[in-house]
Scaffold this motif. Sequence first.
Motif, mmCIF file in Angstrom:
data_model
loop_
_atom_site.group_PDB
_atom_site.id
_atom_site.type_symbol
_atom_site.label_atom_id
_atom_site.label_comp_id
_atom_site.label_asym_id
_atom_site.label_seq_id
_atom_site.Cartn_x
_atom_site.Cartn_y
_atom_site.Cartn_z
ATOM 1 N N ILE A 231 0.827 -1.214 0.000
ATOM 2 C CA ILE A 231 0.000 0.000 0.000
ATOM 3 C C ILE A 231 0.862 1.266 0.000
ATOM 4 O O ILE A 231 0.578 2.224 -0.725
ATOM 5 N N ASP B 264 2.029 3.111 -3.224
ATOM 6 C CA ASP B 264 0.897 3.640 -3.991
ATOM 7 C C ASP B 264 0.278 4.852 -3.302
ATOM 8 O O ASP B 264 -0.268 5.739 -3.959
ATOM 9 N N TRP B 265 0.350 4.877 -1.988
ATOM 10 C CA TRP B 265 -0.136 6.052 -1.253
ATOM 11 C C TRP B 265 0.822 7.215 -1.469
ATOM 12 O O TRP B 265 0.402 8.325 -1.816
ATOM 13 N N LEU C 156 -3.094 5.964 -5.294
ATOM 14 C CA LEU C 156 -4.406 5.720 -4.673
ATOM 15 C C LEU C 156 -5.323 6.929 -4.854
ATOM 16 O O LEU C 156 -6.518 6.783 -5.087
ATOM 17 N N ASP D 167 -12.590 2.884 -2.143
ATOM 18 C CA ASP D 167 -11.373 2.352 -1.508
ATOM 19 C C ASP D 167 -11.511 0.854 -1.226
ATOM 20 O O ASP D 167 -10.536 0.106 -1.308
ATOM 21 N N VAL E 122 -10.695 -1.063 -4.368
ATOM 22 C CA VAL E 122 -9.244 -1.068 -4.610
ATOM 23 C C VAL E 122 -8.578 -2.057 -3.656
ATOM 24 O O VAL E 122 -7.711 -2.849 -4.058
ATOM 25 N N MET F 153 -7.297 3.100 4.079
ATOM 26 C CA MET F 153 -6.811 3.853 2.915
ATOM 27 C C MET F 153 -7.465 5.227 2.839
ATOM 28 O O MET F 153 -6.838 6.215 2.470
#
Lengths: 200, 212
Positions: free
Chosen positions: B69, B72-73, B78, B88, B91, B207
Amino acid sequence: MEQRQAEPAPDAVVIDRLACLRGGRLVFERLDWRIARGTLGLLTGPNGAGKSTLLRIIAGLLRPAAGSIMVEGRVALADERRALDPLPTLRQGLRFWAAMDAQPATATDRVLESLGLAPLADVPVRMLSTGQTKRAVVARALQSGADIMLLDEPMNGLDKASAALMAAALAAQVRAGTTLVLASHIPIGIDPTTTLDMAI
Amino acid sequence: MSALRLIARDLRLAWTGGGLWLPILFFLAVAILYPFAVGPDAKLLRATGGAMLWIAALLAALLPIERLIRPDWESGFLDQLAVRGWADEAVAALKIAAHWLSFGPPLLLATLVGAALFDLDGDMAGTLLGGLAIATPALAALSVTIAALTARAGGGAAGLMLLPLAIPVLIFGAGSLGPNSVGAMPLLAAVSLGLTVLAPFAAGAAMRALRD
């Protein structure tokens, strides 16, 4: 509904008495702004005034603390982060997002050309310089076919020639009917329809 | 179609980042080292090897947690999905599917090698393989959830968070190998299903919290 269609340029973004709190700090309050569809709205102001935060609120990524916001249409955001995987080439990275936006591969080729990125199309994303990355991020928004494009400091890190290409591409996008909302603390080379100065 | 594209992208990243080989090599390393630690007693290895492979599988699922994660954050990936209207939770569910595809099937293949190394008999190897096939989706779901919960703080706490949550999986999974194991496999399936179904909601909420 009929009344709305009769209006010559309905608003794409309407911000009404908006306030934003980040980490307990009041970033801005009582903000009003209207951006008509197919026009260019420019956000100016010093660092920390909340320009990027306002773009994130318009994009739906943050919730305002007070006030209301209306956004009419599909939104694309080009902020300071590239959101492109480092190993694939620029063309592959942009085509991934074009496909996610249900846009044809030719949309990527077109935008690579208009922003002067065509010679870099086969270069891995991680090899791009700051200015090239900035153009790549804006390219993703421009190819998306979105109705409203939110661009955070699109002129940052660009040399003179790239800035001219960027200005021309943005002007063409507005002419094509897209609503652009730009945050910039430096001149952008095109005249905005409306400007919001977010002085602290 | 876009969902498949997202899964394919995650798989490509996992495989180019060593995601395919790392869990397998780790898993096999445990299987190879274990006899050195407990001695060459074949009976003991046969009795405890299956449980050891369960622990190795659990830890192998954790190995890539830092890249599930957080990158991508940090890269804004995201956010780009959220701007496009992706929930979210959706995803998170796709990330769980991709994580499972990247480590689950290779791990099941490596289990065959591990079972041979510990000289497990056919029945036990079959039970082990069946149990892991049932449980690996839950391990993937837990890994993605914890990756989302610890993305801001860093992965140091990830292992500590996973282990208590994975205890039911471990108890019923390793328990299914024992002599009085009637009911362990259905319970393992129930726990695995529950975790896999709930995880996208927990990971999705985590997320969403990352955006503030």
